[in-house]
Write an enzyme that holds these catalytic residues in place. Structure first.
Site, mmCIF file in Angstrom:
data_model
loop_
_atom_site.group_PDB
_atom_site.id
_atom_site.type_symbol
_atom_site.label_atom_id
_atom_site.label_comp_id
_atom_site.label_asym_id
_atom_site.label_seq_id
_atom_site.Cartn_x
_atom_site.Cartn_y
_atom_site.Cartn_z
ATOM 1 N N HIS A 157 -34.042 -19.589 -31.357
ATOM 2 C CA HIS A 157 -33.941 -18.805 -30.102
ATOM 3 C C HIS A 157 -34.331 -17.342 -30.327
ATOM 4 O O HIS A 157 -33.912 -16.470 -29.579
ATOM 5 C CB HIS A 157 -32.528 -18.858 -29.494
ATOM 6 N N SER A 278 -55.290 3.328 -31.052
ATOM 7 C CA SER A 278 -55.256 3.557 -29.607
ATOM 8 C C SER A 278 -56.018 4.841 -29.319
ATOM 9 O O SER A 278 -55.999 5.782 -30.111
ATOM 10 C CB SER A 278 -53.801 3.694 -29.157
ATOM 11 N N LYS A 284 -50.595 4.605 -33.141
ATOM 12 C CA LYS A 284 -50.660 3.148 -32.980
ATOM 13 C C LYS A 284 -51.516 2.455 -34.041
ATOM 14 O O LYS A 284 -52.535 2.967 -34.468
ATOM 15 C CB LYS A 284 -51.234 2.799 -31.596
ATOM 16 N N GLU A 291 -53.719 -10.827 -31.644
ATOM 17 C CA GLU A 291 -53.633 -10.995 -30.187
ATOM 18 C C GLU A 291 -54.789 -11.848 -29.670
ATOM 19 O O GLU A 291 -54.616 -12.694 -28.783
ATOM 20 C CB GLU A 291 -53.641 -9.627 -29.504
#
Ligand code: ARG
Length: 461
Positions: A157, A278, A284, A291
């Site tokens: 979970h 970024s 970043k 992704e």
């Protein structure tokens, strides 16, 4: 002007929009090697069976080699008017060798031709995917070996559950990829029958030898039913479903990489080679490859759906709908190949932060099950009672804001006075993982054994 390949009964040529909707050459040119290999096997068989003259067959065979060389070198001009790869190749052959080229299409149709080409292409692609997946397994094994004893939290979970090792976690993916490879091999085995010679749908009256062409093209045997031969796309569907399952696995790995390298987790670091910056936030380091691996899975599953939907209402035998089989299959399998290579790259690149992982492994009362097991083993409590007692100790620890291995013995004894000092032996994360020696458990010795077994398996391939 009507079409030279099939225009005998046509007075005029097709509407301009037909070239747009009907032509498949923009994508099926991908099949040129398979198309030419199929034609070479067919023409050799025609000559051997005495269906065409040996001299014609020799000229066709040479001509086909010349066409392939032109396409290989990028010097070939594909034409939409000629619809597809089959007619582009045949027309060029006619330009090169003259009327003998017209004998190539004896005893076959584009229907069995495309079915053969596409099977050959899918088979070649399965072989490429298999070696890419084997390489990914090696990347995972190497990383798992280096981190067979590196402790991290295991989750259910996405809540801290029990400590595991990073090596054990990576080995879970080695198992998944092993099954993926098995699924591709199963698809390959069923795929490996040759439709060539089924002709349009009913077979042919020429005395062809389908066993010879099947063998020449590396198939196990010819397909048994001519109608099925030209209307079956199961081989693409099975391959796309194997691809979808493999992509789903790699998407889960990608998602874990995204989570692990987020600042709140900080379990791993990807180098500059696998991260991007970024344009506004200078701090970043984005895991774009992970992704995109996650996202491309959508395209791959989408391709499986597309082809199932294209096929589901088609009466036997061939229908032009089936020309829509290729783009999604090409796109899905090349996307998968990209995802596999990027995944192997990331696995090799990533470096775990063992300290951060261990700290997280000890949080969330992850050794509560070890405490309950100790109560069963040492005191002889039934597990259900041990679970309840442990729950009360965890509640006391939470109240005091302490991890389990720092709760004073007196606090534990207040819950159950049979608990002794020895309990602290099982409450550290290292002791916890070491104790999980059951078959398939996370103990570092088990993980190392599994790694050795997998290396032996891969070496035998
Ligand atoms: N380009 C076609 C396809 O991909 C080849 C088969 C065409 N057959 C036909 N009867 N028009 O399916």
């Amino acid at each position: 002007m009507s079409n030279r390949m099939w225009g005998g009964r046509f007075a005029t040529g097709p509407d301009a929009i037909m070239a747009e909707i009907n032509a498949s050459i923009d994508f099926d040119k991908t099949l040129y090697r398979q198309d030419i290999a199929g034609s070479k096997a067919h023409v050799a068989m025609l000559a051997k069976q005495g269906i065409i003259a040996a001299e014609d067959a020799a000229r066709i065979d040479e001509g086909l080699d010349a066409v392939r060389a032109e396409i290989d070198s990028g010097g070939f001009t594909f034409s939409r008017e000629l619809e597809d790869i089959h007619m582009n190749v045949e027309k060029r052959l006619a330009d090169l060798i003259g009327p003998a080229a017209g004998r190539l299409h004896t005893a076959r149709s584009r229907n069995d031709q495309v079915a053969t080409d596409f099977r050959l292409w899918v088979r070649d692609t399965i072989d490429d995917l298999d070696s890419a997946l084997a390489d990914l397994q090696v990347a995972l094994l190497d990383k798992a070996e280096a981190h067979a004893a590196t402790v991290m939290p295991g989750f259910t979970h996405l809540q801290t559950a029990q400590p595991v090792t990073f090596g054990h976690h990576l080995m879970a993916y080695v198992e998944m990829i092993g099954r993926d490879r098995g699924r591709f091999q199963d698809a390959r085995a069923r795929l490996n029958e040759c439709p060539l010679g089924a002709a349009a749908l009913a077979g042919t009256s020429f005395p062809i030898d389908r066993f010879a062409t099947a063998a020449a093209l590396g198939f196990d045997r010819p397909t048994a039913n001519s109608l099925d031969s030209v209307s079956d796309r199961d081989f693409a569907l099975e391959t796309l479903s194997a691809a979808s399952i493999a992509a789903m696995h790699l998407s889960r790995l990608a998602e874990e990489i995204v989570i692990w390298c987020s600042a709140p987790f900080g379990f791993i670091r990807l180098s500059d080679r696998f991260t991007t910056g970024s344009s506004i936030m200078p701090q970043k380091r984005n895991p774009d490859a992970a992704e995109l691996a996650r996202a491309k899975t959508g395209r791959i599953i989408g391709a499986l759906n597309t082809l199932l939907i294209v096929m589901k209402g088609l009466p036997l035998a061939y229908a032009k709908d089936m020309q829509e089989d290729k783009e999604p299959t090409f796109d899905a399998l090349s996307s998968l190949s990209l995802v596999i290579a990027a995944s192997a790259g990331m696995v090799r690149d990533l470096e775990p932060d063992a300290k951060a992982m261990k700290k997280a492994a000890g949080g969330g009362y992850s050794t509560a099950t070890d405490l309950a097991d100790w109560l069963v083993r040492v005191i002889g409590m039934p597990f259900r009672e041990a679970h309840h007692v442990t729950g009360r100790i965890v509640a006391a620890a939470a109240e005091a804001g302490l991890p389990l291995d720092r709760v004073p013995l007196a606090t534990m004894q207040a819950v159950d006075d049979r608990i002794t000092e020895a309990v602290f032996d099982v409450l550290t994360v290292d002791r916890s993982v070491k104790s999980r020696t059951s078959h398939g458990g996370t103990a570092p010795a088990n993980v190392r054994r599994e790694i050795r077994a997998w290396r032996r398996r891969l070496a035998k391939e």
